[in-house]
Design an enzyme around this catalytic site. Structure first.
Site, mmCIF file in Angstrom:
data_model
loop_
_atom_site.group_PDB
_atom_site.id
_atom_site.type_symbol
_atom_site.label_atom_id
_atom_site.label_comp_id
_atom_site.label_asym_id
_atom_site.label_seq_id
_atom_site.Cartn_x
_atom_site.Cartn_y
_atom_site.Cartn_z
ATOM 1 N N ASN A 1 -10.311 7.173 1.353
ATOM 2 C CA ASN A 1 -8.923 6.957 0.920
ATOM 3 C C ASN A 1 -8.482 5.565 1.382
ATOM 4 O OD1 ASN A 1 -6.042 6.833 1.247
ATOM 5 N ND2 ASN A 1 -5.952 9.017 0.848
ATOM 6 N N ASP B 1 -5.462 4.095 0.833
ATOM 7 C CA ASP B 1 -4.001 3.907 0.820
ATOM 8 C C ASP B 1 -3.516 2.893 1.861
ATOM 9 O OD1 ASP B 1 -3.865 5.951 -1.024
ATOM 10 O OD2 ASP B 1 -3.016 7.425 0.358
ATOM 11 N N HIS B 2 -4.118 2.964 3.065
ATOM 12 C CA HIS B 2 -3.522 2.169 4.140
ATOM 13 C C HIS B 2 -3.979 0.722 4.163
ATOM 14 C CE1 HIS B 2 -1.147 5.474 5.153
ATOM 15 N NE2 HIS B 2 -2.205 6.264 5.227
ATOM 16 N N HIS C 1 -3.490 7.648 -3.281
ATOM 17 C CA HIS C 1 -2.294 8.470 -3.513
ATOM 18 C C HIS C 1 -1.179 7.580 -4.060
ATOM 19 C CE1 HIS C 1 0.716 11.545 -1.518
ATOM 20 N NE2 HIS C 1 0.985 11.324 -2.798
ATOM 21 N N ARG D 1 2.285 7.409 -4.567
ATOM 22 C CA ARG D 1 3.476 8.159 -4.154
ATOM 23 C C ARG D 1 4.656 7.806 -5.040
ATOM 24 N NH1 ARG D 1 2.988 10.608 1.219
ATOM 25 N NH2 ARG D 1 5.157 11.149 0.892
ATOM 26 N N ARG E 1 5.039 3.491 -1.759
ATOM 27 C CA ARG E 1 5.044 2.805 -0.459
ATOM 28 C C ARG E 1 3.714 2.128 -0.140
ATOM 29 N NH1 ARG E 1 5.458 7.953 3.581
ATOM 30 N NH2 ARG E 1 7.219 8.363 2.239
ATOM 31 N N HIS E 2 2.628 2.601 -0.752
ATOM 32 C CA HIS E 2 1.354 1.883 -0.521
ATOM 33 C C HIS E 2 0.678 1.550 -1.854
ATOM 34 C CE1 HIS E 2 0.107 6.075 -0.336
ATOM 35 N NE2 HIS E 2 0.467 6.249 0.917
ATOM 36 N N GLU F 1 -4.598 11.092 -6.071
ATOM 37 C CA GLU F 1 -3.688 12.041 -5.400
ATOM 38 C C GLU F 1 -2.282 11.825 -5.896
ATOM 39 O OE1 GLU F 1 -3.191 12.236 -1.186
ATOM 40 O OE2 GLU F 1 -5.351 12.189 -0.932
ATOM 41 N N THR G 1 3.546 11.189 6.122
ATOM 42 C CA THR G 1 2.338 11.461 5.360
ATOM 43 C C THR G 1 2.465 12.886 4.835
ATOM 44 O OG1 THR G 1 -0.085 11.535 5.442
ATOM 45 C CG2 THR G 1 1.052 12.226 7.433
ATOM 46 N N THR G 2 1.485 13.325 4.030
ATOM 47 C CA THR G 2 1.556 14.672 3.482
ATOM 48 C C THR G 2 1.584 15.671 4.640
ATOM 49 O OG1 THR G 2 0.174 13.816 1.721
ATOM 50 C CG2 THR G 2 0.475 16.187 1.783
ATOM 51 N N GLU H 1 -8.631 21.491 -2.006
ATOM 52 C CA GLU H 1 -8.896 20.671 -0.824
ATOM 53 C C GLU H 1 -8.161 21.329 0.332
ATOM 54 O OE1 GLU H 1 -8.877 16.396 -1.074
ATOM 55 O OE2 GLU H 1 -8.106 16.236 0.979
ATOM 56 N N HIS I 1 -7.625 15.218 5.611
ATOM 57 C CA HIS I 1 -6.405 14.885 6.346
ATOM 58 C C HIS I 1 -6.659 14.859 7.850
ATOM 59 C CE1 HIS I 1 -2.222 14.215 7.236
ATOM 60 N NE2 HIS I 1 -2.026 14.033 5.941
ATOM 61 N N GLY I 2 -6.523 13.664 8.399
ATOM 62 C CA GLY I 2 -6.574 13.506 9.848
ATOM 63 C C GLY I 2 -7.967 13.490 10.454
ATOM 64 N N GLY J 1 -9.180 8.731 5.276
ATOM 65 C CA GLY J 1 -8.590 7.416 5.048
ATOM 66 C C GLY J 1 -8.067 6.729 6.286
#
Ligand code: PXP
Length: 245
Positions: free
Chosen positions: A10, A12-13, A46, A48, A52-53, A73, A103-104, A154, A193-194, A215
């Site tokens: 991922n 995104d960041h 993702h 959004r 934002r990203h 996403e 975040t989600t 997921e 996630h995470g 990610g």
């Protein structure tokens, strides 16, 4: 023999960092290409609602320029479905989205939301896009995902990665049970996630999970060792956890 475990990176960041100055550097699309060279089997991004990203153009460019399946996403909204059916990614992962969240935060509520979700899922599948639903490892939600016709679930790994000690072991058991149920229902099972270097091996060991989407940790670690090294180490730990290293 165990089934190969795919790594979806991922990016995104990378876009979060770019957007901090409003320019074009660092480019998430270049990061996606590098991720594929380093062993990513797919790219996740993702889009959004508040952009934002990742931006709309990023999504189009990833689809056009990166030689790997795109996992798009998104929230289950008319706007996002219209964009996704234009971009035509390999898969869409539907996630809940709240404007103020960092975040989600939790899985999608699928049970009881048939009327809201089913039309979106149908429109995506009509275009040949595989649909994944991001859910907590809860039997009711996994069964609802099957009933509504999702291709994939997921599993939300966040509570597992956030927990410590016995609580983490209990969360891991929920992921194991959820993945087993998904497989028995004929759903492809992913998790994400995470996840980080410390937590990935135990999840990789769950043989009915066939893809991990990771990610934030990879992009953070890239600051210290570079993106390529960060991804290669994650890949190595995934293989070790899977028993295929
Ligand atoms: N999977 C889903 C559905 C997500 O929403 C996210 C975060 O955007 C990820 C995976 C990746 O999570 P992380 O960035 O914490 O590795």
């Amino acid at each position: 023999m165990s089934q190969f475990l795919r790594l979806g990176v991922n990016i995104d960041h990378v876009a979060t960092l770019r957007n901090a100055r409003g320019g074009v550097h660092p480019d998430p699309v270049e990061a996606a290409k590098l991720a594929v060279q380093a062993g990513a089997n797919g790219i996740t991004a993702h889009l959004r609602e508040d952009r934002r990203h990742i931006s709309d153009v990023d999504m189009e460019r990833i689809k056009d320029e990166v030689d790997a399946p795109l996992n798009f996403e998104m929230a289950a909204t008319d706007e996002m479905v219209a964009i996704a059916t234009n971009v035509l990614p390999h898969a869409c992962c539907l996630v809940p989205e709240k404007r103020q969240e960092l975040t989600t935060e939790g899985g999608l509520m699928v049970a009881g939301a048939h009327n809201q979700l089913a039309p979106h899922i149908g429109r995506l599948q009509d275009e040949g896009i595989r649909v994944s639903l991001f859910v907590d490892p809860v039997a009711r939600e996994i069964e609802a995902a099957r009933e509504i016709g999702a291709d994939i679930i997921e599993l939300h790994a966040g509570p597992y990665t956030d927990a410590q000690g016995d609580a983490r072991a209990a969360e891991l058991t929920r992921l194991i049970d959820g993945a087993k149920l998904a497989k028995s229902l004929g759903l492809e099972c992913h998790a994400g996630h995470g996840l980080n270097f410390e937590t990935v091996e135990d999840v990789a060991a769950i043989q009915s999970i066939v893809e991990l989407n990771i990610g934030h940790f990879l992009v953070g670690e890239a600051i210290f060792v570079g993106l390529e090294q960060s991804i290669r180490k994650m890949r190595h730990l995934m293989d070790a956890g899977r028993g295929s290293a």
